[in-house]
Motif scaffolding. Structure first.
Motif, PDB file in Angstrom:
ATOM      1  N   THR A  99     -20.166 -49.025  20.521  1.00 39.71           N
ATOM      2  CA  THR A  99     -19.995 -47.806  19.732  1.00 39.71           C
ATOM      3  C   THR A  99     -18.654 -47.872  19.015  1.00 39.71           C
ATOM      4  O   THR A  99     -17.680 -48.412  19.552  1.00 39.71           O
ATOM      5  CB  THR A  99     -20.059 -46.551  20.610  1.00 39.71           C
ATOM      6  OG1 THR A  99     -19.057 -46.630  21.630  1.00 39.71           O
ATOM      7  CG2 THR A  99     -21.422 -46.414  21.268  1.00 39.71           C
ATOM      8  N   TRP A 100     -18.586 -47.337  17.805  1.00 41.32           N
ATOM      9  CA  TRP A 100     -17.349 -47.378  17.035  1.00 41.32           C
ATOM     10  C   TRP A 100     -17.245 -46.118  16.179  1.00 41.32           C
ATOM     11  O   TRP A 100     -18.227 -45.407  15.951  1.00 41.32           O
ATOM     12  CB  TRP A 100     -17.299 -48.628  16.149  1.00 41.32           C
ATOM     13  CG  TRP A 100     -18.449 -48.753  15.194  1.00 41.32           C
ATOM     14  CD1 TRP A 100     -19.636 -49.395  15.415  1.00 41.32           C
ATOM     15  CD2 TRP A 100     -18.523 -48.192  13.869  1.00 41.32           C
ATOM     16  NE1 TRP A 100     -20.452 -49.288  14.321  1.00 41.32           N
ATOM     17  CE2 TRP A 100     -19.795 -48.553  13.344  1.00 41.32           C
ATOM     18  CE3 TRP A 100     -17.676 -47.453  13.073  1.00 41.32           C
ATOM     19  CZ2 TRP A 100     -20.218 -48.183  12.077  1.00 41.32           C
ATOM     20  CZ3 TRP A 100     -18.080 -47.075  11.798  1.00 41.32           C
ATOM     21  CH2 TRP A 100     -19.331 -47.444  11.315  1.00 41.32           C
ATOM     22  N   TYR A 101     -16.034 -45.855  15.697  1.00 39.47           N
ATOM     23  CA  TYR A 101     -15.820 -44.691  14.840  1.00 39.47           C
ATOM     24  C   TYR A 101     -14.644 -44.966  13.899  1.00 39.47           C
ATOM     25  O   TYR A 101     -13.769 -45.782  14.176  1.00 39.47           O
ATOM     26  CB  TYR A 101     -15.516 -43.441  15.684  1.00 39.47           C
ATOM     27  CG  TYR A 101     -14.172 -43.481  16.388  1.00 39.47           C
ATOM     28  CD1 TYR A 101     -13.029 -42.946  15.797  1.00 39.47           C
ATOM     29  CD2 TYR A 101     -14.043 -44.088  17.635  1.00 39.47           C
ATOM     30  CE1 TYR A 101     -11.799 -43.009  16.428  1.00 39.47           C
ATOM     31  CE2 TYR A 101     -12.826 -44.144  18.270  1.00 39.47           C
ATOM     32  CZ  TYR A 101     -11.709 -43.598  17.665  1.00 39.47           C
ATOM     33  OH  TYR A 101     -10.475 -43.663  18.291  1.00 39.47           O
ATOM     34  N   TYR A 102     -14.653 -44.267  12.793  1.00 34.73           N
ATOM     35  CA  TYR A 102     -13.533 -44.276  11.853  1.00 34.73           C
ATOM     36  C   TYR A 102     -13.405 -42.871  11.277  1.00 34.73           C
ATOM     37  O   TYR A 102     -14.400 -42.254  10.886  1.00 34.73           O
ATOM     38  CB  TYR A 102     -13.758 -45.275  10.719  1.00 34.73           C
ATOM     39  CG  TYR A 102     -12.730 -45.141   9.609  1.00 34.73           C
ATOM     40  CD1 TYR A 102     -11.462 -45.677   9.747  1.00 34.73           C
ATOM     41  CD2 TYR A 102     -13.031 -44.431   8.440  1.00 34.73           C
ATOM     42  CE1 TYR A 102     -10.510 -45.533   8.747  1.00 34.73           C
ATOM     43  CE2 TYR A 102     -12.087 -44.295   7.431  1.00 34.73           C
ATOM     44  CZ  TYR A 102     -10.826 -44.843   7.595  1.00 34.73           C
ATOM     45  OH  TYR A 102      -9.883 -44.693   6.617  1.00 34.73           O
ATOM     46  N   SER A 103     -12.190 -42.358  11.240  1.00 38.38           N
ATOM     47  CA  SER A 103     -11.966 -40.995  10.765  1.00 38.38           C
ATOM     48  C   SER A 103     -10.745 -40.964   9.857  1.00 38.38           C
ATOM     49  O   SER A 103      -9.714 -41.579  10.162  1.00 38.38           O
ATOM     50  CB  SER A 103     -11.762 -40.038  11.955  1.00 38.38           C
ATOM     51  OG  SER A 103     -11.490 -38.725  11.514  1.00 38.38           O
ATOM     52  N   ASP A 104     -10.866 -40.245   8.753  1.00 41.05           N
ATOM     53  CA  ASP A 104      -9.769 -40.066   7.807  1.00 41.05           C
ATOM     54  C   ASP A 104      -9.714 -38.585   7.447  1.00 41.05           C
ATOM     55  O   ASP A 104     -10.716 -38.023   6.960  1.00 41.05           O
ATOM     56  CB  ASP A 104      -9.992 -40.919   6.561  1.00 41.05           C
ATOM     57  CG  ASP A 104      -8.851 -40.770   5.552  1.00 41.05           C
ATOM     58  OD1 ASP A 104      -7.736 -40.426   5.971  1.00 41.05           O
ATOM     59  OD2 ASP A 104      -9.091 -40.993   4.345  1.00 41.05           O
ATOM     60  N   TYR A 156      -9.301 -44.858  14.415  1.00 37.54           N
ATOM     61  CA  TYR A 156     -10.496 -45.686  14.553  1.00 37.54           C
ATOM     62  C   TYR A 156     -10.480 -46.345  15.928  1.00 37.54           C
ATOM     63  O   TYR A 156      -9.440 -46.414  16.601  1.00 37.54           O
ATOM     64  CB  TYR A 156     -10.575 -46.746  13.448  1.00 37.54           C
ATOM     65  CG  TYR A 156      -9.360 -47.636  13.324  1.00 37.54           C
ATOM     66  CD1 TYR A 156      -9.217 -48.776  14.110  1.00 37.54           C
ATOM     67  CD2 TYR A 156      -8.355 -47.342  12.404  1.00 37.54           C
ATOM     68  CE1 TYR A 156      -8.110 -49.595  13.989  1.00 37.54           C
ATOM     69  CE2 TYR A 156      -7.251 -48.150  12.261  1.00 37.54           C
ATOM     70  CZ  TYR A 156      -7.125 -49.279  13.068  1.00 37.54           C
ATOM     71  OH  TYR A 156      -6.021 -50.089  12.946  1.00 37.54           O
ATOM     72  N   GLY A 157     -11.639 -46.810  16.333  1.00 39.08           N
ATOM     73  CA  GLY A 157     -11.727 -47.452  17.645  1.00 39.08           C
ATOM     74  C   GLY A 157     -13.142 -47.890  17.950  1.00 39.08           C
ATOM     75  O   GLY A 157     -14.076 -47.631  17.187  1.00 39.08           O
ATOM     76  N   TYR A 158     -13.283 -48.554  19.087  1.00 36.87           N
ATOM     77  CA  TYR A 158     -14.590 -49.019  19.521  1.00 36.87           C
ATOM     78  C   TYR A 158     -14.631 -49.059  21.044  1.00 36.87           C
ATOM     79  O   TYR A 158     -13.602 -49.061  21.731  1.00 36.87           O
ATOM     80  CB  TYR A 158     -14.892 -50.416  18.958  1.00 36.87           C
ATOM     81  CG  TYR A 158     -13.937 -51.489  19.406  1.00 36.87           C
ATOM     82  CD1 TYR A 158     -14.136 -52.181  20.606  1.00 36.87           C
ATOM     83  CD2 TYR A 158     -12.819 -51.807  18.642  1.00 36.87           C
ATOM     84  CE1 TYR A 158     -13.255 -53.166  21.023  1.00 36.87           C
ATOM     85  CE2 TYR A 158     -11.935 -52.797  19.052  1.00 36.87           C
ATOM     86  CZ  TYR A 158     -12.159 -53.460  20.247  1.00 36.87           C
ATOM     87  OH  TYR A 158     -11.275 -54.434  20.664  1.00 36.87           O
ATOM     88  N   LYS A 159     -15.840 -49.086  21.580  1.00 32.03           N
ATOM     89  CA  LYS A 159     -16.049 -49.178  23.020  1.00 32.03           C
ATOM     90  C   LYS A 159     -17.231 -50.096  23.294  1.00 32.03           C
ATOM     91  O   LYS A 159     -18.267 -50.026  22.615  1.00 32.03           O
ATOM     92  CB  LYS A 159     -16.329 -47.789  23.610  1.00 32.03           C
ATOM     93  CG  LYS A 159     -16.559 -47.805  25.116  1.00 32.03           C
ATOM     94  CD  LYS A 159     -16.826 -46.410  25.660  1.00 32.03           C
ATOM     95  CE  LYS A 159     -17.091 -46.431  27.156  1.00 32.03           C
ATOM     96  NZ  LYS A 159     -17.358 -45.066  27.683  1.00 32.03           N
TER      97      LYS A 159
END
Length: 443
Positions: A99-104, A156-159
């Motif tokens: 799972t990953w995400y990016y936020s601005d 941002y990050g991932y797991k």
């Protein structure tokens, strides 16, 4: 007496796409705009201006504020199998979930007009009827403030989560690990001017409302002695930033569907910097930041540490309920001061309207958390939860009252020595016919 207009404009869009059961992508966009236009007149008394002596204070205030938020977020979830990993590694990594995400995000606050004018009323000592109003004879009778704030936040990050199974299925669960990155930058510019006069010759022209007194003719007449001066204490404006690098890992394992162990550790590398800005002066060596290179090198704060956590859960059926769980947990966390809490700027608390000033000497607070959680689940989905907890806090951040004036409450922040928090939370969900009342008690 006050008159205000508030306008809230929300806009949002979201979309998602899935490919089978193994892959999905998400998109979210949010735009918020909140404007507030307020005008107020406040009448008050203090020890120096008493009604029984025929006097009271009067404050005229006009304030317009506009806030905006733009947020973009992308998310994804992927389950890996032989179609991606190939046959050689599928046996070991089959079922790996990523799972990953990016936020601005960008938030702005603009106050192009904030005006406060202080006046004195002559009133009837018996009835309180207004007899005459005069703008106060002081160099700061009128305060004009202009504020511009901009926040930029990226994260941002991932797991990775890999299911595992050993001992013929008696021991099952998963191991996980991942990475998070967060950065925030802030620009805060506040300009304040004071206007007023202490000239005795100006006493006649000070009689009346601000509209009557603060005219071009009165202000430009040298005989009235009006002065325009810089307000504030010179440290309201600042530039600040914060970054957090974090990596984590752990496992969640269940033995014979009776015992469950959750354990993990998180490493965080944190840094924070806040420097004042003098918008009235520019020096070629430092620009508008009135700090030397040596001062700038020591202005930042940095810290890195490990934060472990562990919990053991005992599960048993038919113990005063259809299912019973008893969980014992321990964790270490930290509470860091916000950017505005470590700057010497002054801001208005939106809930109390009090002035709040930061403290650059604040340091993070370390917490140790202990908790026990007993849960009873019944066949009709009713449940009862009892959770005693205890927390130890080293150098807790507290809000305290600071120096203020007759009409302005002022607060700041300090690090206390230690603190303890303990209590019991009780939650109950009980069905009564078709109704399902929910009760939660948190002393």
């Amino acid at each position: 007496r006050s008159d205000s207009v508030r306008v809230f404009v929300p806009k949002a869009a979201s979309a998602g796409v899935s490919y089978g059961d193994d892959h999905s992508l998400g998109f979210t966009y949010i735009f918020l705009r909140n404007t507030e236009d307020e005008a107020s007149i406040t009448e008050r008394n203090n020890i120096n201006f008493r009604r029984d002596q025929g006097a009271q204070l009067r404050d005229y205030r006009v304030r317009y504020e506009e806030r905006e938020l733009n947020l973009l977020q992308l998310t994804g979830r992927h389950t890996l199998g032989p179609d991606i990993l190939g046959d050689t590694t599928a046996g070991f990594l089959d079922g790996l979930e990523v799972t990953w995400y990016y936020s601005d995000a960008k938030a702005t606050t603009d106050l192009p007009s904030e005006i406060t004018v202080s006046a004195v009323d002559a009133v009837d000592p018996v009835t309180g009827d207004l007899l005459q109003t005069s703008v106060r004879s002081t160099t700061s009778a009128a305060e004009y403030r202009y504020t511009d704030l901009e926040d930029d936040v990226d994260s941002y990050g991932y797991k990775l989560n890999l299911p595992v199974e050993w001992a013929g299925g008696r021991l099952a669960g998963g191991v996980f690990g991942g990475y998070d990155y967060y950065q925030k930058g802030r620009s805060y510019l506040q300009t304040q001017f004071n206007l007023g006069t202490t000239a005795s010759a100006a006493a006649p022209v000070l009689v009346g409302t601000p509209e009557d007194v603060l005219t071009d003719a009165n202000i430009l007449d040298p005989a009235n002695g009006f002065l325009l001066s810089l307000g504030g204490i010179g440290t309201e404006s600042y530039l600040a930033g914060e970054t957090i690098d974090a990596a984590f890992g752990g496992g969640d394992l269940t033995l014979d569907e009776r015992w469950r162990l959750n354990a993990g550790v998180r490493w965080e590398d944190w840094s924070q910097l806040s420097v004042p800005v003098n918008q009235y002066e520019f020096r070629t060596s430092v620009g508008k930041v009135p700090l030397t290179a040596e001062q700038l090198a020591t202005a930042g704060k940095a810290d890195d540490d490990l934060y472990p956590s562990a919990a053991v859960t005992y599960m048993r059926p038919d113990f005063w309920a259809d299912e019973f769980r008893l969980r014992v947990g321990y964790s270490q966390t930290t509470a860091r001061p916000d950017i505005r809490e470590v700057t010497q700027s002054t801001f208005i608390d939106p809930l109390t309207d009090a002035r709040v000033t930061g403290n650059p000497l604040l340091v993070p607070s370390d917490l140790k958390n202990y908790d026990i959680r007993a849960e009873w689940f019944f066949a009709n989905r009713d449940n009862l939860t009892v959770s005693p907890f205890y927390k130890e806090i080293d150098r807790p951040i507290e809000t305290v009252e600071g120096a203020g004036t007759d009409n302005n409450l002022s607060f700041t922040f300090i690090n206390a020595k230690t603190a303890e928090i303990y209590g019991v939370e009780v939650e109950l969900l009980r069905s009564v016919g078709s109704a399902r009342p929910y009760i939660a008690v948190r002393p």
